[in-house]
Scaffold this motif. Sequence first.
Motif, PDB file in Angstrom:
ATOM      1  N   ASP A   8       0.826  -1.200   0.000  1.00  0.00           N
ATOM      2  CA  ASP A   8       0.000   0.000   0.000  1.00  0.00           C
ATOM      3  C   ASP A   8       0.865   1.257   0.000  1.00  0.00           C
ATOM      4  O   ASP A   8       0.478   2.302  -0.539  1.00  0.00           O
ATOM      5  N   GLU A  68       0.629   4.626  -2.384  1.00  0.00           N
ATOM      6  CA  GLU A  68       0.605   5.980  -1.824  1.00  0.00           C
ATOM      7  C   GLU A  68       1.699   6.844  -2.450  1.00  0.00           C
ATOM      8  O   GLU A  68       1.473   8.016  -2.781  1.00  0.00           O
ATOM      9  N   ASP A 118      -5.881  -7.509   0.476  1.00  0.00           N
ATOM     10  CA  ASP A 118      -6.642  -6.272   0.691  1.00  0.00           C
ATOM     11  C   ASP A 118      -5.655  -5.174   1.091  1.00  0.00           C
ATOM     12  O   ASP A 118      -5.112  -5.178   2.189  1.00  0.00           O
ATOM     13  N   SER A 163      -6.265  -2.162   1.697  1.00  0.00           N
ATOM     14  CA  SER A 163      -6.844  -1.137   2.573  1.00  0.00           C
ATOM     15  C   SER A 163      -6.850  -1.550   4.045  1.00  0.00           C
ATOM     16  O   SER A 163      -7.329  -0.795   4.900  1.00  0.00           O
ATOM     17  N   ARG A 165      -5.861   0.793   7.221  1.00  0.00           N
ATOM     18  CA  ARG A 165      -5.769   2.152   6.683  1.00  0.00           C
ATOM     19  C   ARG A 165      -7.134   2.825   6.768  1.00  0.00           C
ATOM     20  O   ARG A 165      -8.174   2.188   6.577  1.00  0.00           O
ATOM     21  N   GLU A 217      -8.043   5.213   4.711  1.00  0.00           N
ATOM     22  CA  GLU A 217      -8.475   5.425   3.332  1.00  0.00           C
ATOM     23  C   GLU A 217      -7.890   4.340   2.437  1.00  0.00           C
ATOM     24  O   GLU A 217      -6.729   3.967   2.581  1.00  0.00           O
ATOM     25  N   ASP A 218      -8.691   3.856   1.513  1.00  0.00           N
ATOM     26  CA  ASP A 218      -8.221   2.850   0.567  1.00  0.00           C
ATOM     27  C   ASP A 218      -7.192   3.480  -0.376  1.00  0.00           C
ATOM     28  O   ASP A 218      -7.438   4.563  -0.932  1.00  0.00           O
ATOM     29  N   PRO A 219      -6.029   2.845  -0.581  1.00  0.00           N
ATOM     30  CA  PRO A 219      -4.985   3.457  -1.419  1.00  0.00           C
ATOM     31  C   PRO A 219      -5.402   3.657  -2.873  1.00  0.00           C
ATOM     32  O   PRO A 219      -4.954   4.609  -3.515  1.00  0.00           O
ATOM     33  N   TRP A 253     -13.105  -3.338  -2.590  1.00  0.00           N
ATOM     34  CA  TRP A 253     -14.414  -3.297  -1.947  1.00  0.00           C
ATOM     35  C   TRP A 253     -15.390  -2.498  -2.804  1.00  0.00           C
ATOM     36  O   TRP A 253     -15.025  -1.493  -3.414  1.00  0.00           O
ATOM     37  N   ASN A 306     -15.646   1.200  -2.335  1.00  0.00           N
ATOM     38  CA  ASN A 306     -14.481   1.932  -2.837  1.00  0.00           C
ATOM     39  C   ASN A 306     -14.533   2.074  -4.355  1.00  0.00           C
ATOM     40  O   ASN A 306     -14.080   3.078  -4.916  1.00  0.00           O
TER      41      ASN A 306
END
Length: 386
Positions: A244, A248, A272, A274, A277, A279-281, A303, A306
């Motif tokens: 992740d 980012e 997964d 996210s 976290r 926020e989902d990357p 997801w 998302n």
Amino acid sequence: MEQPLGPDGDQQHSERWRDAMATFLDQVLCVCTSIRNNRNLQKLSLYGDTFMLQQEGLLDNSILHQIHQGDKKINEIQQLFMELLSNSRQLRWLSCSFMLGLVTPCSLACLSNPSAETLQHLSLLDHQHGPLIPPSELDRLSNIHSLALEFSDFTSELCGLLASPRRTPLHRLALLLNGAALEFKQLEGTPTEDDWKALIRASANLRVYIMALEVDSSELLRVLKPSLPLERLHLDSYGTMVSDAILELIAQQYNKTLTHFLLLRDGPDFPDLSVNRNEDPLVMLAWRCTQLAVLVVHGYTVWSHNLVAISRLRGSSLRVLTVSEESIDFDPDQSLYVEGDPVHNLVKEVSLGLGHVWHPCLDFSRVLSEPTQHFHRELHAFCTGM
């Protein structure tokens, strides 16, 4: 369950691949013989589809020497290719990707001076050899607009040559980073941050396309320099998982340039990114990268909520949103506050967000095309779309 091959099966298997390689050599000989004296040739694009050999662990030039008269044919092919380059007078596009036994580090030196002046695109890719574009030869090709090569072969010295004010500015650069080749093709000597800055000063409109195959996050951190003008990024693997933190980094560094992002993994599980976290990357990437037009995901959990967020953030500017059905997961509590079939609701919400009809990708083979073939095809579109 398939039974292991016995001695007879092994022999038949070897004979089958020897026959395939013999056919490959004969076809290359035929092509090179027919065009070696063509002085009017302006575009030459060759791609060796060796995926099946790679799957069998046979993607190595050494297998060519096991073919009847293999050494003789290889030498003849290499000689014909050099004759072709020497006889050419107005070559503008030269692309040779994964043609076993065809290109050597000495091939480019045979390119005629007239073609060295007219050549605008150069693409030489081969997992087996060392650098195929010597600095002295690149220096001779002063009018190159677009270039494609393996990342490990793109040295600081080559980058410096391309930054020379005496050259035509470079517009497109396609780089293939193959994790399997890093054992014998190290990243030491590849461009530094200062090298990229110098290249950008000389080529203000430069855009870069990178495909990384089976490359772990630590290696990606070494090559994804802040000043690299990255427009297209394709991260592809069978088992290696992208972190992740890498997503980012991509979202932060290339928020103004990234238009295409492909995140593909052909593993048994669907990580997964996210987890742990807020926020989902992928959502953050869609939010920050304002030029994003193509997003393709397979092999990681996406997801449903998302996915809806991504569609709303980018709207109709996101021309392509391809997510495999297997990658999509639904919040188990969703049924408590959303009525109806969750898949139907997802399709409806994403379609509304994008402004056009959308569906999950049901045939993942459309997403997971053979990587080297995809790179060859995409670099052509990338470099011709200047």
